[in-house]
Design a protein around this motif. Structure first.
Motif, PDB file in Angstrom:
ATOM      1  N   ASP A  38      -6.322   9.130  -4.205  1.00 19.64           N
ATOM      2  CA  ASP A  38      -6.342   9.023  -2.754  1.00 19.64           C
ATOM      3  C   ASP A  38      -4.937   8.982  -2.146  1.00 19.64           C
ATOM      4  N   ALA A  69       0.467   4.292  -6.227  1.00 20.21           N
ATOM      5  CA  ALA A  69      -0.845   3.845  -5.776  1.00 20.21           C
ATOM      6  C   ALA A  69      -1.022   3.976  -4.274  1.00 20.21           C
ATOM      7  N   GLU A  71      -4.065   3.302 -16.485  1.00 22.97           N
ATOM      8  CA  GLU A  71      -3.428   4.544 -16.921  1.00 22.97           C
ATOM      9  C   GLU A  71      -1.923   4.349 -17.087  1.00 22.97           C
ATOM     10  N   ALA A 129      -8.559   7.949 -10.681  1.00 18.48           N
ATOM     11  CA  ALA A 129      -9.233   7.186  -9.632  1.00 18.48           C
ATOM     12  C   ALA A 129      -8.416   5.933  -9.307  1.00 18.48           C
ATOM     13  N   PRO A 130      -8.480   5.459  -8.066  1.00 22.32           N
ATOM     14  CA  PRO A 130      -7.698   4.280  -7.689  1.00 22.32           C
ATOM     15  C   PRO A 130      -7.876   3.091  -8.625  1.00 22.32           C
ATOM     16  N   LYS A 131      -9.098   2.859  -9.073  1.00 22.04           N
ATOM     17  CA  LYS A 131      -9.357   1.715  -9.930  1.00 22.04           C
ATOM     18  C   LYS A 131      -8.739   1.859 -11.318  1.00 22.04           C
ATOM     19  N   ASP A 132      -8.317   3.084 -11.663  1.00 18.29           N
ATOM     20  CA  ASP A 132      -7.804   3.344 -13.005  1.00 18.29           C
ATOM     21  C   ASP A 132      -6.281   3.459 -13.073  1.00 18.29           C
ATOM     22  N   ARG A 162       0.811  -1.219   0.000  1.00 19.88           N
ATOM     23  CA  ARG A 162       0.000   0.000   0.000  1.00 19.88           C
ATOM     24  C   ARG A 162       0.838   1.260   0.000  1.00 19.88           C
ATOM     25  N   SER A 174      -2.798   7.653  -7.900  1.00 15.73           N
ATOM     26  CA  SER A 174      -4.190   7.498  -7.480  1.00 15.73           C
ATOM     27  C   SER A 174      -4.630   8.762  -6.755  1.00 15.73           C
TER      28      SER A 174
END
Length: 245
Positions: A121, A99, A184, A177-180, A58, A119
């Motif tokens: 966040d 990330a 990307e 966005a985190p999911k992207d 993380r 990301s």
């Protein structure tokens, strides 16, 4: 000894992964040594067109390894300068996949990279001023990226900022966005991989000419300043207090 940094190659892309979960990828002597070696290996591989730098966990990087730093920093700051220079001087573009959060010394890596995808966040923070230190070595790659006003606030306040603020300040390229993030980064890497070895090499040299000259001119002084501060009584006391929290 367990490897803390891994290198894998797939077609034209070399992926370097930071994997030191016990200290959140802090810049220990071992991690810096392994990262520098893998950067060198990837950069001289004729098949590689892009280096992707990421974390297995993380947190991207928690900055200096304070457990080591509290014992003294002899030679460690010079090794950090050499690692940042290796990223900047590489003929191969380096893309950071951000990330997770990054703190203090880890931001030097972000500044040295050619493209940074984060990301939304993610948070970043320069904590040195709160530990009796100054972001001396990492200023080599951060100050050329940041606006002067942003640098003053971030360096002096030590406050945590968002990825969007970091992008506005100048040292993150894209925020998604985190999911992207993975998609990307894949897109960025694919675009870079279309370049020829000569085209990428000469373009990167053009882009980083002034930054590299700055590192060569100031790197020694910044390493000495950083080592002096890390070895000071004030910083050692602050680091011991932090480690006891």
């Amino acid at each position: 000894m367990t490897e803390l940094v891994h290198l894998s190659t797939d077609d034209a892309v070399a992926t370097i992964t930071l994997d030191s979960p016990h200290n959140r990828n802090a810049l220990s002597r071992q991690l810096v040594t392994e990262l520098t070696a893998h950067l060198e290996t990837a950069d001289v591989d004729p098949a590689v067109r892009v280096i992707r730098l990421r974390s297995a966990h993380r947190v991207f990087c928690a900055g200096a390894d304070l457990s080591e730093a509290a014992q003294g920093q002899s030679g460690a700051t010079a090794a950090l300068v050499a690692m940042l220079r290796r990223i900047v001087a590489a003929d191969t573009p380096v893309v950071v996949e951000l990330a997770g959060p990054v703190v203090a010394g880890g931001l030097g890596i972000v500044g040295a990279a050619d493209i940074v995808v984060a990301s939304d966040d993610v948070t970043v923070q320069l904590t040195e001023v709160r530990l009796g230190l100054a972001p001396a070595v990492i200023s080599l790659t951060l100050l050329p990226r940041l606006t002067s006003r942003a640098a003053s606030e971030l360096f002096l306040s030590g406050r945590r900022i968002s990825a969007a603020e970091a992008a506005a300040a100048g040292f993150i390229s894209r925020v998604v966005a985190p999911k992207d993030v993975l998609v990307e980064v894949d897109s960025v890497v694919a675009d870079l991989a279309r370049g020829t070895a000569q085209g990428l090499r000469e373009t990167k040299r053009l882009l980083n000419r002034n930054l590299l000259a700055h590192i060569d001119a100031e790197g020694g002084d910044m390493a000495e300043l950083s080592e002096r501060l890390f070895n000071s009584d004030e910083a050692k006391a602050a680091m011991r207090a932090f480690l006891k929290r």
